[in-house]
Structures are given as structure tokens and as C-alpha cells.
Design an enzyme around this catalytic site. Structure first.
Site, PDB file in Angstrom:
ATOM      1  N   ASP A 279      38.944  48.062  36.750  1.00  0.00           N
ATOM      2  CA  ASP A 279      39.968  46.535  36.215  1.00  0.00           C
ATOM      3  C   ASP A 279      40.291  46.008  37.988  1.00  0.00           C
ATOM      4  OD1 ASP A 279      41.830  44.481  35.847  1.00  0.00           O
ATOM      5  OD2 ASP A 279      42.171  45.994  33.797  1.00  0.00           O
TER       6      ASP A 279
ATOM      7  N   HIS B 110      38.780  40.735  36.007  1.00  0.00           N
ATOM      8  CA  HIS B 110      38.786  42.178  36.123  1.00  0.00           C
ATOM      9  C   HIS B 110      38.266  42.717  36.847  1.00  0.00           C
ATOM     10  CE1 HIS B 110      42.904  41.501  34.001  1.00  0.00           C
ATOM     11  NE2 HIS B 110      42.228  41.152  32.746  1.00  0.00           N
TER      12      HIS B 110
ATOM     13  N   GLU C 281      40.387  37.521  29.568  1.00  0.00           N
ATOM     14  CA  GLU C 281      41.100  36.940  30.764  1.00  0.00           C
ATOM     15  C   GLU C 281      40.030  36.921  32.207  1.00  0.00           C
ATOM     16  OE1 GLU C 281      45.398  38.952  29.994  1.00  0.00           O
ATOM     17  OE2 GLU C 281      44.154  40.666  30.980  1.00  0.00           O
TER      18      GLU C 281
HETATM   19  C1  TNX Z   1      46.278  41.709  28.196  1.00  0.00           C
HETATM   20  S1  TNX Z   1      44.570  43.072  26.356  1.00  0.00           S
HETATM   21  C2  TNX Z   1      45.097  42.396  29.211  1.00  0.00           C
HETATM   22  C3  TNX Z   1      45.775  44.064  30.090  1.00  0.00           C
HETATM   23  C4  TNX Z   1      46.951  43.907  30.441  1.00  0.00           C
HETATM   24  C5  TNX Z   1      48.089  43.978  28.787  1.00  0.00           C
HETATM   25  C6  TNX Z   1      49.486  44.068  29.135  1.00  0.00           C
HETATM   26  C7  TNX Z   1      43.628  42.847  27.537  1.00  0.00           C
HETATM   27  C8  TNX Z   1      42.357  42.392  26.836  1.00  0.00           C
HETATM   28  N1  TNX Z   1      44.128  41.997  28.487  1.00  0.00           N
HETATM   29  O1  TNX Z   1      44.500  42.801  31.330  1.00  0.00           O
HETATM   30  O2  TNX Z   1      46.884  45.047  31.082  1.00  0.00           O
HETATM   31  O3  TNX Z   1      47.531  42.890  28.539  1.00  0.00           O
HETATM   32  O4  TNX Z   1      49.517  44.183  27.753  1.00  0.00           O
END
Ligand code: TNX
Length: 533
Positions: A187, A257, A321
Site C-alpha cells: 500500500d 495505493h 481508490e
Molecule cells: C477503504 S476498502 C480502503 C482502504 C482503507 C479502508 C478503511 C478499500 C478497497 N480501500 O484503503 O484502509 O477504506 O476502512
């Protein structure tokens, strides 16, 4: 003088455990007396069953102090024994059947995994505490899981956890009848898996200069933090999990990430950096450059080593994301878009479709190596074909939509399956958590298969998983506090047909499960046992 005679301690098993067996049918017979002289039999020459036998013996010793020997056998005389058997005529691959009579206890399964789940049920039936003898009421007890995918996730990036901690997490999963560990290894805040071809990933990318304090505040603790798993440690963990019928699915999150990797190899980004392993939480704009061939080479090289380490059929490639602002400005990404003839559609920007192309390249590569991909539900916003399995996290709707399009789906909706979220709305006495409010009851009541999903799409819902992101979880007791007892509720929805679920009944069975948590010294949220949230 009064003579003191030792009184034998006798306890009595209760098969109403978590998850509840599908059937507990009494047999007219006396109890089976489990005592130190009871042997655990297994089919001679079967390594899996031998290990199963050793584990059962260890579990019984842990809980009662009774030490049972194991014995390989070729034929059926199992008088006075617990006998582990394979029965090819059973229908469910992971189902079990325990037959208790005054003569013997037979734990049967179609597979060694099924026998293992029978062992877990027997183990949970036995009261915790030193004893000379456990009486097992004569009965036939059967169970089989509703879903084939029964997962837990663990983020070892935002905070790093030792090999021992990961193994204990696997132990906790085994107790709950789960079979998939989704292991988040890379990440923005760190790269945690040794890759021999790219040593800087862990030398540089494995460490950050500090961590944000409080709830993602601008204040940073300034303390260098990090760590990683060597390939040898990973093999050890994979084996440990496999011995407990748990497949580890590694996640290498891409193209977003990725700041830890970019810090180590800045040329893989659009701007060329410099980058710094991130000490904040959230989403950053810096992602892998999709315009450079070198990026794809890098990803494939990394996956080559990942494939070697993890026998899992699935590799998780993230996809969540991933802001595309850098791609919008990057001449190489724009050239790629042009060269591929990608155009924006009504619903998707050209850059979103570029992520689809990037993911498809990775998917093709993994398919050629006999693997399948899982990605977060953002993949549904890109062009990705239906052989990709979708992890539905932004609620359960994306998963249902994915199933309609023919994707297999794993349900991990933030509400209620994010176990990094609070377990109560009264948060003032709770350890800091991400946010939200996912109570034990909400977890228990979650139904992975939407009521209006057509019958021919239902088989696409492979199962459910809870996610444990560790931005605010810094140590093992805190992991355990976040997952226990919510894992018990999750286990029950993973195993039981919906019509069998009953929250009050579950809560009545929970204290005996918690006795086991206590016995192993695992931290759990005691308040969840007594009040609603
Ligand atoms: C969203 S779930 C994210 C993570 C974070 C999390 C915190 C996802 C695919 N991405 O990077 O850690 O929320 O709850």
C-alpha cells in the site's frame, strides 16, 4: 483424621456451538466417556488426517488437560476411540458428520477439510477447564457451510504484524470455520513482501519516516516505522494456513495505493517523483504510470514471485481508490490512450477505461499462469470482463450489480463487514477506530444474497468476508478486540442457511465460545456479550 479421596472431575459436552451445526439428533445410548486413555484414530498413511488427529489431540489437551494419543489404523475396530474417517459418499465437500455412541466417536467428512470442521465443532462442544473425563451425549451432529468462500482480511501494511500474530489470526479463523485469508501486503504506507528482483521494494518501500497521530491529523510522530515478510516467512505462513484448510489470497494493490513502490522505484510513476512512503491515511493522487511499458514489466515480475509463493488460485490485484488525475496530465498515459484508440464513453472517462486496459493486461498475464483475479468493486467502473471476481466493499449493491453482469462476487460491504469500524455508537470508551458503527447484531443480520437477485445469478455470490484495515490498529490485542466476537457472528452467517439464523439463540451460545477466547488469552469486546452495542 479424615481420609481425603480425590473426586474425579466430570464435565459434559454441548454440541450447540458457534456456528450452530445443521442438525443435532440424539441417539438412544449412554454417553461416550472421553478420558486420557481415549485414542484418536486416523487412516494410516493419510498425512492430512494424521495432522487432523494431532490437532484434535492438541485442542483437547489445551481445553481440558487430557492428553490423548493418536494412532494410525487400517481397519474399523474403534471401540473406545475417536475415529477420524473419510466418507466419499457424503455430499458437501466441507461438511462433517459426528456420530457419538457409548462405543466411539466417529468424525467423518468427504474431505480432510470436512473432518477438520467436525473437529472444530467437537472442540467447541467441550467445556473449558481441567477435567478427568468429558461425557459426550450420544448423538449424530452434522454441519456443512452455506458458502464456499468464508473469509477474513488483514491489512499488514498500515501497521505491521509479526509472523506469530498472523499465525494466531489464522488459529482464530480456524476456530470459526473460515477458509480464506485475504492478506493485504502492499500500500502507500509500506511494501511488506520481499521481492527478490526488486530489493528496494522492502529496503526502501518497507519503511516510512513517521505516522500520522490521532485521526489522520497533520501531526506526525516522526518515528521510523516498518517491516516486511521474507519469502521464507511467507512460505511458512502459507503452510501454516494450509494445514488449517485456509487458503491465503495475497493482495498487491494496483495501480493506486502504490506510493511505497514508487518511493523505491520513482520511474514507475507519471511524474518520476521524488516520492515518500506515506505517513498519512487516505487516498493519494500518485499511482503507477500506465503509459510506460516498464510499469507493466514491473507488475508482471512482481506477480511472478507472488505466484511462486502463494498456491491460491486467486490473486487479488486491488484496483480501488485509484485517482486518475496524474494520468490526465501524463503525456505517456495520454499517448497510450491514443495508441489504443480508447475514447471516453457516456459513463467512463478515457482514463477509467485505461485502468480497465491496465487491469486486463494483468488479468491476461495471471490467466496465462493458471490464476484468477479478484479486484475491488471499482473494477466494475472500468472495462473488465466477467471472469474477474469482484469484492463488493462500497456496500452490497455493487456486488449485486456485478453478479447481474456475470461476475463472481465476494461480499465485504463497509456496512457491516468492516471490522476496523466501531462496534457501538457509544464510542467514548472504545479504542480509536476508523469510524462507523458495525454492531454484533448488524453483522449477524447481514444477508449476502440480495432478496431480488434472480435465481440464476445467486450462485455468483461466493461468500462473505470481513475486512480489518489497520490504520488505527497498532497491536495484536487491538486486532483481536476488533474481530472478537464479531467473527462469531460472521461465521454463523457464512455457515448457516438464513432460515436457521436466530440472534437470541446465537447470543445464548456465545459465552461458551468466549470461554475459548479467554482460555487462549485472546482479547475480545466483552460488552458485546451483555448489551446490544
Ligand atoms: C477503504 S476498502 C480502503 C482502504 C482503507 C479502508 C478503511 C478499500 C478497497 N480501500 O484503503 O484502509 O477504506 O476502512
Amino acid at each position: 483424621m479424615v481420609a481425603v479421596t480425590a473426586v474425579a472431575q466430570v464435565s459434559r459436552a454441548d454440541y450447540r456451538v458457534v456456528p450452530l451445526p445443521d442438525g443435532i439428533n440424539g441417539i438412544k445410548d449412554n454417553d461416550f466417556k472421553l478420558k486420557e486413555s481415549t485414542l484418536v484414530d486416523y487412516p494410516a498413511g493419510n498425512r492430512d488426517m494424521e495432522r487432523n488427529a494431532a490437532m484434535l489431540s492438541q485442542y483437547i489437551e489445551d481445553l481440558t488437560g487430557l492428553h490423548l494419543s493418536t494412532r494410525p489404523v487400517n481397519t474399523g475396530n474403534n471401540y473406545g476411540c475417536i475415529s477420524l474417517q473419510l466418507d466419499p459418499k457424503m455430499t458437501s465437500d466441507e461438511g462433517y458428520r459426528i456420530t457419538v455412541t457409548s462405543r466411539s466417536v466417529i468424525i467423518a467428512g468427504k474431505t480432510a477439510a470436512g473432518v477438520f470442521y467436525g473437529i472444530q465443532t467437537l472442540r467447541k462442544s467441550i467445556p473449558v477447564g481441567k477435567t478427568d473425563q468429558v461425557l459426550l451425549p450420544a448423538a449424530q451432529v452434522v454441519g456443512s457451510p452455506r458458502f464456499g468462500y468464508r473469509g477474513m482480511h488483514l491489512d499488514c501494511v498500515r501497521h505491521f504484524f509479526s509472523v506469530e500474530t498472523v499465525k494466531r489470526y489464522i488459529d482464530i479463523m480456524a476456530l470459526h470455520g473460515m477458509n480464506r485469508l485475504h492478506w493485504h501486503l502492499t500500500d502507500d504506507q509500506g511494501w511488506r513482501i520481499e521481492i527478490k528482483k526488486y530489493p528496494r521494494l522492502t529496503e526502501v518501500g518497507g519503511w516510512r519516516n513517521g505516522t500520522t497521530l490521532g485521526h489522520n491529523s497533520p501531526v506526525n510522530d516522526g518515528i521510523r516505522y516498518g517491516g516486511f515478510y521474507t519469502q521464507e516467512e511467507i512460505r511458512d505462513i502459507v503452510r501454516y494456513a494450509a494445514d488449517r484448510y485456509i487458503t491465503i489470497i495475497p493482495e498487491v494493490d494496483m495501480p493506486g495505493h502504490m506510493v511505497a513502490a514508487l518511493t523505491a522505484y520513482p520511474q514507475l510513476g507519471c511524474t518520476g517523483g521524488p516520492y515518500e512512503v506515506w505517513g498519512m491515511w487516505g487516498v493519494t493522487d500518485d499511482i503507477l504510470c500506465a503509459g510506460k511499458d516498464e510499469t507493466l514489466r514491473f507488475v508482471k515480475d512482481v506477480l511472478d514471485e507472488v505466484i511462486e509463493l502463494f498456491p491460491s488460485q486467486y490473486i487479488h490485484i486491488g484496483g480501488d481508490e485509484s485517482p486518475r488525475v496524474r494520468w490526465q496530465e501524463c503525456p505517456l498515459c495520454q499517448r497510450r490512450i491514443k495508441d489504443l484508440g480508447i475514447t471516453a464513453s457516456a459513463k467512463q472517462s478515457a482514463e477509467a477505461r485505461l485502468q480497465g486496459w491496465f487491469t486486463s493486461q494483468v488479468q491476461l498475464y495471471l490467466t496465462q499462469h493458471g490464476k484468477r483475479i479478484i479486484g475491488w468493486d471499482e473494477l466494475l467502473d472500468c472495462d473488465i470482463d466477467s471472469t474477474a471476481t469482484i469484492m463488493s466493499w462500497r456496500g452490497a449493491d455493487p456486488g449485486a450489480q456485478g453478479a447481474m453482469k456475470g461476475h463472481d462476487v465476494i461480499m465485504t460491504p463497509v456496512d457491516p463487514l468492516y471490522f476496523d469500524y466501531y462496534q457501538t455508537d457509544k464510542t467514548w470508551n472504545e479504542p480509536i477506530a476508523f469510524g462507523g458503527c458495525n454492531t454484533l447484531r448488524k453483522v449477524y443480520d447481514f444477508e449476502p444474497v440480495a432478496a431480488d437477485l434472480p435465481a440464476d445469478k445467486r450462485q455468483h455470490i461466493l461468500g462473505a468476508q470481513a475486512n480489518v484495515w489497520t490504520e488505527y490498529i497498532t497491536c495484536e490485542p487491538q486486532i483481536q478486540y476488533q474481530v472478537l466476537p464479531r467473527m462469531a457472528a460472521l461465521a454463523e452467517l457464512q455457515w448457516l442457511q438464513p432460515e436457521m439464523k436466530d440472534y437470541q439463540d446465537f447470543k445464548a451460545r456465545l459465552p461458551r465460545m468466549v470461554d475459548i477466547y479467554k482460555h487462549y488469552g485472546w482479547t475480545y469486546r466483552a460488552k458485546s456479550l451483555i448489551i446490544e452495542n
